[in-house]
Structure formats: structure tokens, C-alpha cells
Design an enzyme around this catalytic site. Structure first.
Site, mmCIF file in Angstrom:
data_model
loop_
_atom_site.group_PDB
_atom_site.id
_atom_site.type_symbol
_atom_site.label_atom_id
_atom_site.label_comp_id
_atom_site.label_asym_id
_atom_site.label_seq_id
_atom_site.Cartn_x
_atom_site.Cartn_y
_atom_site.Cartn_z
ATOM 1 C CB ALA A 17 -12.109 6.446 1.391
ATOM 2 C CD1 TRP B 178 -5.608 4.028 -0.619
ATOM 3 C CD2 TRP B 178 -6.835 2.414 0.156
ATOM 4 N NE1 TRP B 178 -5.305 3.038 -0.238
ATOM 5 C CE2 TRP B 178 -5.897 2.227 0.944
ATOM 6 C CE3 TRP B 178 -8.507 2.155 1.359
ATOM 7 C CZ2 TRP B 178 -5.473 1.905 1.873
ATOM 8 C CZ3 TRP B 178 -8.131 1.199 2.231
ATOM 9 C CH2 TRP B 178 -6.608 0.879 2.634
ATOM 10 C CG HIS B 179 -11.986 0.512 1.177
ATOM 11 N ND1 HIS B 179 -12.025 1.764 1.180
ATOM 12 C CD2 HIS B 179 -11.389 -0.236 2.180
ATOM 13 C CE1 HIS B 179 -11.215 1.688 2.635
ATOM 14 N NE2 HIS B 179 -11.510 0.770 3.223
ATOM 15 N N GLY B 180 -11.120 -0.473 -3.618
ATOM 16 C CA GLY B 180 -11.189 -1.774 -4.734
ATOM 17 C C GLY B 180 -11.392 -0.523 -5.953
ATOM 18 C CG PHE C 155 -9.827 -4.294 0.739
ATOM 19 C CD1 PHE C 155 -9.548 -4.470 -1.438
ATOM 20 C CD2 PHE C 155 -9.121 -4.062 1.883
ATOM 21 C CE1 PHE C 155 -11.082 -5.068 -0.550
ATOM 22 C CE2 PHE C 155 -10.736 -4.986 1.478
ATOM 23 C CZ PHE C 155 -11.625 -5.645 0.190
#
Length: 459
Positions: free
Chosen positions: A317, A320-322, A459
Site C-alpha cells: 500500500a 502504491w502511493h509513491g 499518486f
């Protein structure tokens, strides 16, 4: 195109609504869907038309892969699922993580590979996850089929395209196929305007003003007093919430104007009294995706390794954000939080509600420091100041009135009902509310001249 821009509010949106309902009335729902696809592609291309081929390629490949999954059985069915997911992850990986991978290799092995300058296409994380979910649901037999116009609209519909929420086939395609949704529903239109106006105000009037304080503090991370560090972190914690929840509520409002119900993405997350509860309230469509398409396939809580599965899920997770180690650390930190929360509950322990809220809010706030900081050096500088380790006699950045405003917004987030509770309970289309709403909209519109980006665009 930004939701909080004059070209969108005064141009694109009213023109799209008028032509959408006219097309539906004159040519029928199928052509109205295709018009909305066209309008959404214009909306997406406004920023950079060079991103359009990437989006269209992704849609075409996934549409064909999903169709092959539905038409085949056994090993062929699974092969198409794997091929489709590998394509999606490959596309996302190339654009989002190639530079990060090269930088990491150079750092670890002291090599000198040239770091490619790859521009991240807008919304690629959201439209990729939306389509992966559709592929998996097709494989599971939860998708019965769809028209080409329905699928294209499912992926491109402009309220969600750039920053979510993540959509699911079973929630949206039936709405696209329902003929009654192609006639103006004034109740939905009114509710949509309310949601859009509140979301716009949260972004323009609150998030953008809080950004000034958060940016100032993080830009001076090596020279912060303890009080500046804490209130700067609080400012970012609030900015991120009002920015992203504002976008999500505007998206819901836009969907309602079109007679489509997009999923709720936030439910007063800063009222949570545990980290587990926080993730049930924060970015709810992503949390559902991670649970249904990652945590459960890893084994969920059935294998006896649920803590391991939680950590893996949250690390991914974060990734996925950065594309950065600070994001991965942020995800891992939340994974540790959740594991501790589960072990605490398993031991039969509990905290008073107020104490649970305070611990949760501070834990989330500390984690956001890593999410916001450009690197670990900045993050640890801010955290050191928060802990009082560094010079507490540094010049004061924030004024007393600014700190009071930040504290007031924390109180609002802690006790005031969210839009999903407030609008159905209190809003009525009468002259009083119309006056309040019109005044809020006009004042917010007057402040839209800056047209700042939404945080989740990156993102």
C-alpha cells in the site's frame, strides 16, 4: 483539468451536463454513454494529450483480456487473467517505478546507470487498480458481461478518472445500463451540487490554506521549535484529509449530477479510536481493494500468518502511493500499527474512548511525517523537533492564531459528522439552505483563481 478551476466549473461541467442529457433525449442511452466517454477523454487530455494513448491502450487491452476470461474455461481462463494483470502491473511499474528502481540500484551497488526521466501519467494508479479488480471479478464469475460503451465509461468516467475513488464493475455497470439514469433527476442534481460545493470548499478554503503552514514547516525541517514541528505536522495531517476528501466528495457530487452513485471514500477517519477503525474510514475504496485483492488472496487471517499478510499488504500500500522509501516506510509503519492493534485486542485489552482517539490520531500524524517528507533526513529532522531533541529555541514560524486555527480544525474533524451523515440528515432544498449554499459556492469560486492541484494527483 482541475475540479477547482474556472474552466471546469464554468465551462466543461455545464456544457457536458447539457449535451449529455440532450444526447440521451435525442439519441438514446448508448450514445449518451459514448458522449460521456468522449467528454471524459477531453477532460483527461486537457492536462497533457500525450497521456491519452496510454489510457486508451490500457482500456483496450483490459477490455479484450476480460472478454477472453469470460469466454474461456480452465487453464486458458487463468492464463488470460495472469496476462492481463501482468500487463497492468508492467505498465504501472514502468511509468511509476522505473526511475525509483534505477536510483535504488545506483545507491546500493554504487553504479552509474542513467535515471530515466519518465513522466507519470495522471490517474494511472486508479484506472489500473480499477481494471485489475474487474479482471479478477471476471475470473471469479462475478461479471456477467458488459457492452463496450459500458466498459469504456466504467474506466474513464471523469469524476473518478484522475484521483479515484477506485470503482468496481458490480457497482457501476448496472447503473450505466439503467435507462432511468439518462433522464434528469432534480433531487440527484440538487444533492450533487451540495456534495460538490462542500468538497470544493474543503479543498479551496481549508486544504489550500493549511498547505502554506505545512509547506513552511517542512521546508525548514532542520530549524524547527517543538511547537512548530507539532503544529506543522498537524497542518499536513489536516491538509491531506481536506484535500483528498474534498476531491472525493466533489467526485460523488459530479456523479450524482449524472445520476450515478460513486462509492464513499471517507467516513470521518480522524474520529477513529483505533488504527483498524482508521483504515475502515480512510480511503475506503483502496482499503477494500487491498483487503479483497491482496490480503485475502495472501491467505487473510485463515492461515495463521495474518500478521505477516497485514505487513505485506501495507508495505505494498505504501509502494502504491509513491515510488520512494519514505512511502514504503509509511506503509510498513501502519502495518506495524495494525499488528499491534490486533495483538492488543487479542489480549483482551482496551483503552477509554478518549485515550484511544488520542493515541490513534497521534500515531497517524507521526506516520504522515514520512508520507510528506521528501526524504528520511527531512522526516527525522521534523520528528526530532517534535520530540524536543533539537533546538527548541529556533525562531517561531507559526503565529498563535494560526496554531489556534489548526487546533480548531482538529476539533472539527474529531466531533463534526462527515458529509455522508450531514447531508441526508440536515440538508433540505429550501430558501435558507439555498442561500447558504449559494453564498458558500460564490465565495469559494472567488478563491479558485490559484487552481492548485490535488495532492493525490501525484499518486
Amino acid at each position: 483539468m482541475l475540479f477547482n478551476s474556472y474552466v471546469f466549473i464554468l465551462g466543461f461541467l455545464p456544457l457536458t451536463l447539457i449535451l449529455y442529457y440532450l444526447t440521451a433525449a435525442k439519441l438514446g442511452s448508448r450514445w449518451a454513454r459514448w458522449f460521456l466517454v468522449f467528454a471524459s477523454l477531453v477532460f483527461y487530455s486537457w492536462w497533457d494529450v500525450g497521456n491519452l494513448p496510454i489510457l486508451l491502450t490500457s482500456i483496450l487491452v483490459n477490455y479484450l483480456a476480460a472478454g477472453c476470461i469470460l469466454r474461456n474455461e480452465g487453464k486458458a481462463r487463468k492464463a488470460w487473467l495472469i496476462a492481463g494483470i501482468l500487463f497492468d502491473l508492467g505498465l504501472l511499474g514502468y511509468f511509476k517505478y522505473t526511475a525509483f528502481a534505477v536510483e535504488t540500484v545506483n545507491s546500493i551497488l554504487h553504479t552509474g546507470f542513467v535515471v530515466p526521466q519518465i513522466v507519470l501519467p495522471l490517474g494511472i494508479s486508479f484506472f489500473t487498480f480499477t481494471q485489475i479488480a474487474c479482471l479478477v471479478d471476471s475470473y471469479r464469475g462475478e461479471v456477467k458481461g458488459y457492452t463496450k460503451s459500458g466498459y469504456f465509461l466504467f474506466v474513464t468516467i471523469f469524476p473518478h478518472l484522475i484521483a479515484g475513488p477506485i470503482l468496481y464493475h458490480k457497482d457501476m455497470i448496472p447503473q450505466f445500463m439503467d435507462e432511468k439514469n439518462y433522464h434528469i433527476n432534480y433531487e440527484n442534481m440538487n444533492r450533487g451540487i451540495v456534495w460538490f460545493t462542500i468538497g470544493l470548499a474543503k479543498k479551496v478554503l481549508i486544504a489550500d490554506n493549511l498547505a502554506r503552514y505545512a509547506n513552511d514547516v517542512f521546508a525548514h525541517a532542520d530549524q524547527l521549535s517543538m511547537i512548530d514541528a507539532w503544529f506543522g505536522s498537524f497542518a499536513y495531517t489536516l491538509q491531506l484529509y481536506f484535500d483528498f476528501s474534498g476531491y472525493s466528495e466533489m467526485a460523488i457530487g459530479l456523479g450524482l449530477m449524472l445520476n450515478f452513485h460513486l462509492p464513499l471514500n471517507f467516513n470521518s477517519p480522524y474520529q477513529s479510536t483505533s488504527i483498524i477503525e482508521f483504515w475502515r474510514r480512510w480511503h475506503m475504496t483502496l482499503s477494500a481493494f487491498l483487503k479483497n485483492y491482496l490480503y485475502i488472496p495472501l491467505g487473510g487471517n485463515r492461515t495463521g500468518h495474518h500478521l505477516r499478510n497485514i505487513l505485506i499488504t501495507m508495505l505494498l500500500a505504501g509502494l502504491w502511493h509513491g515510488a520512494g522509501w519514505t512511502f514504503i516506510f509509511w506503509g510498513g509503519l501502519h502495518g506495524v500499527y495494525i499488528c499491534i492493534n490486533h495483538l492488543w485486542r487479542k489480549a483482551g485489552k482496551s483503552l477509554p474512548k478518549a485515550a484511544g482517539w488520542l493515541v490513534t490520531f497521534l500515531a497517524v500524524d507521526i506516520a504522515w511525517v514520512f508520507f510528506r517528507a521528501e526524504n528520511f533526513e527531512t522526516a527525522f529532522a521534523v520528528l526530532s523537533a517534535m520530540a524536543g531533541i533539537t533546538d527548541t529555541f529556533a525562531p517561531q514560524l507559526l503565529k498563535v492564531k494560526e496554531m489556534a486555527m489548526i487546533a480548531a480544525f482538529i476539533g472539527v474533524c474529531a466531533v463534526v459528522p462527515g458529509v455522508s451523515s450531514f447531508v441526508p440528515k440536515y440538508f433540505r432544498m429550501n430558501y435558507k439552505w439555498l442561500t447558504v449554499l449559494t453564498g458558500l459556492f460564490l465565495y469559494t469560486l472567488s478563491q479558485c483563481y490559484q487552481g492548485s492541484e490535488f495532492l493525490y494527483f501525484q499518486f
